[in-house]
Design a protein around this motif. Structure first.
Motif, PDB file in Angstrom:
ATOM      1  N   ASP A 187       0.869  -1.178   0.000  1.00  0.00           N
ATOM      2  CA  ASP A 187       0.000   0.000   0.000  1.00  0.00           C
ATOM      3  C   ASP A 187       0.904   1.226   0.000  1.00  0.00           C
ATOM      4  O   ASP A 187       1.393   1.649   1.049  1.00  0.00           O
ATOM      5  N   HIS A 188       1.126   1.792  -1.167  1.00  0.00           N
ATOM      6  CA  HIS A 188       2.125   2.854  -1.323  1.00  0.00           C
ATOM      7  C   HIS A 188       1.728   4.173  -0.656  1.00  0.00           C
ATOM      8  O   HIS A 188       2.520   5.120  -0.653  1.00  0.00           O
ATOM      9  N   SER A 189       0.559   4.221  -0.079  1.00  0.00           N
ATOM     10  CA  SER A 189       0.132   5.443   0.625  1.00  0.00           C
ATOM     11  C   SER A 189       0.585   5.442   2.083  1.00  0.00           C
ATOM     12  O   SER A 189       0.423   6.450   2.781  1.00  0.00           O
ATOM     13  N   ARG A 190       1.168   4.322   2.558  1.00  0.00           N
ATOM     14  CA  ARG A 190       1.536   4.186   3.962  1.00  0.00           C
ATOM     15  C   ARG A 190       3.047   4.277   4.137  1.00  0.00           C
ATOM     16  O   ARG A 190       3.800   3.681   3.379  1.00  0.00           O
ATOM     17  N   GLY A 191       3.460   5.046   5.139  1.00  0.00           N
ATOM     18  CA  GLY A 191       4.871   5.104   5.483  1.00  0.00           C
ATOM     19  C   GLY A 191       5.427   6.513   5.466  1.00  0.00           C
ATOM     20  O   GLY A 191       4.758   7.479   5.073  1.00  0.00           O
ATOM     21  N   ILE A 192       6.662   6.623   5.919  1.00  0.00           N
ATOM     22  CA  ILE A 192       7.320   7.920   6.023  1.00  0.00           C
ATOM     23  C   ILE A 192       7.469   8.575   4.657  1.00  0.00           C
ATOM     24  O   ILE A 192       7.211   9.770   4.496  1.00  0.00           O
ATOM     25  N   PHE A 193       7.875   7.794   3.654  1.00  0.00           N
ATOM     26  CA  PHE A 193       8.121   8.370   2.330  1.00  0.00           C
ATOM     27  C   PHE A 193       6.860   8.985   1.719  1.00  0.00           C
ATOM     28  O   PHE A 193       6.886  10.162   1.311  1.00  0.00           O
ATOM     29  N   PRO A 194       5.735   8.276   1.624  1.00  0.00           N
ATOM     30  CA  PRO A 194       4.541   8.910   1.051  1.00  0.00           C
ATOM     31  C   PRO A 194       3.985  10.041   1.910  1.00  0.00           C
ATOM     32  O   PRO A 194       3.385  10.982   1.380  1.00  0.00           O
ATOM     33  N   ASP A 195       4.184   9.969   3.222  1.00  0.00           N
ATOM     34  CA  ASP A 195       3.759  11.076   4.085  1.00  0.00           C
ATOM     35  C   ASP A 195       4.489  12.366   3.709  1.00  0.00           C
ATOM     36  O   ASP A 195       3.916  13.461   3.762  1.00  0.00           O
ATOM     37  N   LEU A 196       5.743  12.223   3.319  1.00  0.00           N
ATOM     38  CA  LEU A 196       6.554  13.390   2.964  1.00  0.00           C
ATOM     39  C   LEU A 196       6.387  13.808   1.505  1.00  0.00           C
ATOM     40  O   LEU A 196       6.345  15.000   1.195  1.00  0.00           O
ATOM     41  N   PHE A 197       6.273  12.826   0.596  1.00  0.00           N
ATOM     42  CA  PHE A 197       6.366  13.132  -0.837  1.00  0.00           C
ATOM     43  C   PHE A 197       5.160  12.700  -1.666  1.00  0.00           C
ATOM     44  O   PHE A 197       5.148  12.927  -2.873  1.00  0.00           O
ATOM     45  N   GLY A 198       4.169  12.085  -1.039  1.00  0.00           N
ATOM     46  CA  GLY A 198       2.957  11.723  -1.764  1.00  0.00           C
ATOM     47  C   GLY A 198       3.012  10.330  -2.370  1.00  0.00           C
ATOM     48  O   GLY A 198       4.075   9.763  -2.604  1.00  0.00           O
ATOM     49  N   THR A 199       1.836   9.793  -2.658  1.00  0.00           N
ATOM     50  CA  THR A 199       1.715   8.424  -3.160  1.00  0.00           C
ATOM     51  C   THR A 199       2.278   8.270  -4.569  1.00  0.00           C
ATOM     52  O   THR A 199       2.851   7.228  -4.906  1.00  0.00           O
ATOM     53  N   GLU A 200       2.143   9.299  -5.401  1.00  0.00           N
ATOM     54  CA  GLU A 200       2.642   9.194  -6.777  1.00  0.00           C
ATOM     55  C   GLU A 200       4.145   8.971  -6.792  1.00  0.00           C
ATOM     56  O   GLU A 200       4.655   8.134  -7.553  1.00  0.00           O
ATOM     57  N   ASN A 201       4.868   9.703  -5.970  1.00  0.00           N
ATOM     58  CA  ASN A 201       6.315   9.510  -5.892  1.00  0.00           C
ATOM     59  C   ASN A 201       6.653   8.153  -5.260  1.00  0.00           C
ATOM     60  O   ASN A 201       7.651   7.521  -5.634  1.00  0.00           O
ATOM     61  N   ALA A 202       5.822   7.714  -4.330  1.00  0.00           N
ATOM     62  CA  ALA A 202       6.030   6.392  -3.745  1.00  0.00           C
ATOM     63  C   ALA A 202       5.833   5.309  -4.792  1.00  0.00           C
ATOM     64  O   ALA A 202       6.599   4.332  -4.846  1.00  0.00           O
ATOM     65  N   ASP A 203       4.821   5.457  -5.644  1.00  0.00           N
ATOM     66  CA  ASP A 203       4.606   4.508  -6.738  1.00  0.00           C
ATOM     67  C   ASP A 203       5.844   4.411  -7.622  1.00  0.00           C
ATOM     68  O   ASP A 203       6.271   3.318  -8.012  1.00  0.00           O
ATOM     69  N   ARG A 204       6.403   5.555  -7.949  1.00  0.00           N
ATOM     70  CA  ARG A 204       7.572   5.594  -8.824  1.00  0.00           C
ATOM     71  C   ARG A 204       8.785   4.954  -8.162  1.00  0.00           C
ATOM     72  O   ARG A 204       9.533   4.198  -8.808  1.00  0.00           O
ATOM     73  N   LEU A 205       8.980   5.217  -6.873  1.00  0.00           N
ATOM     74  CA  LEU A 205      10.117   4.644  -6.155  1.00  0.00           C
ATOM     75  C   LEU A 205      10.017   3.118  -6.110  1.00  0.00           C
ATOM     76  O   LEU A 205      11.003   2.418  -6.348  1.00  0.00           O
ATOM     77  N   VAL A 206       8.831   2.609  -5.824  1.00  0.00           N
ATOM     78  CA  VAL A 206       8.637   1.165  -5.782  1.00  0.00           C
ATOM     79  C   VAL A 206       8.885   0.556  -7.165  1.00  0.00           C
ATOM     80  O   VAL A 206       9.521  -0.500  -7.297  1.00  0.00           O
TER      81      VAL A 206
END
Length: 253
Positions: free
Chosen positions: A40-59
């Motif tokens: 769930d890319h919306s959960r965690g320190i990274f998406p809290d700081l940079f948003g789910t879209e950037n988390a999707d890209r990182l994953v």
């Protein structure tokens, strides 16, 4: 005697609060921090700081093993921010919740995404932190080795093979060998969802052959090809991805 064992808690303080129910002790094998939830890319320190879209890209980049591009994405996002202060502040908040949920007694060691320097601030009198050390629980000797080995992921608590081997050697002969990472056996190290091998420890495998503990307990690999196997007299068991299951592994004798 009944001991419950958890690993890879990754922010699941709700289930952690009841993980010791019905047990004489809780053992935690690390990775309390949730930096990014791959399910769930919306959960965690990274998406809290940079948003789910950037988390999707990182994953996406990490899953494709394009680690340099993943690091470049991180460098762009962190530009102009105090990375150390932001991460430490978020980890402190998570640790406050995690350690408050530990029952008494709890015996814990670090995972590769943990920040060991912060643990003394949060571990209460009912929590014993061990790394390269032994403790007796219910008449059996448990040895603990925390952290992970160095990888392209560059997670916070990765150490050299030599340093890790020294901690395994310091533990010596035990009944139950508790580590965050598995021994270096392909079936125990391969993650079927991430479709890659995580790093296991050769020193740990050698110690299992040499000292023959009753059990080798570990986590780290969230969806392993094999959750358990026997090496000689030793039962090697991945205790499970607690963040996803919310269920501890039970060891009874």
């Amino acid at each position: 005697m009944r001991v419950h064992v958890v690993s890879d808690v990754h922010g699941n303080s709700r289930d952690l609060a009841s993980a010791g129910d019905g047990a004489d002790a809780l053992v935690c094998l690390g990775d309390l921090v949730l930096f990014l939830d791959y399910a769930d890319h919306s959960r965690g320190i990274f998406p809290d700081l940079f948003g789910t879209e950037n988390a999707d890209r990182l994953v996406e980049l990490r899953t494709a093993r394009r680690f340099e591009e993943a690091r470049e994405l991180g460098r762009r996002l962190w530009a102009g921010r105090d990375k150390h202060a932001a991460i430490e502040g978020a980890v402190r908040k998570q640790y406050a919740e995690m350690f408050a949920a530990f029952p008494t007694p709890t015996y814990a060691t670090y995972g590769n995404v943990d920040l060991p320097g912060l643990w003394p601030e949060f571990a209460g009198p009912g929590t014993t932190v061990l790394d390269g050390q032994r403790v007796e629980i219910g008449g059996r000797v448990f040895g603990f080795v925390g952290g992970g080995l160095r990888t392209a992921m560059r997670t916070p608590f990765e150490i050299s093979d030599e340093e890790y081997a020294a901690k395994v050697e310091a533990v010596g002969e035990v009944d139950v060998l508790c580590t965050h990472i598995p021994p270096d056996v392909p079936d125990l190290c391969y993650d079927t969802v991430a479709r890659r091998f995580e790093r296991g420890s050769r020193a740990l495998l050698d110690a299992i052959h040499r000292t023959r503990p009753r059990y080798s307990l570990f986590g780290h690999v969230h969806q392993p090809l094999s959750r358990r196997m026997r090496i000689g007299r030793t039962e090697c068991i991945n205790v499970g991805h607690f963040n996803a299951t919310g269920t501890p592994f039970a060891l009874e004798w």
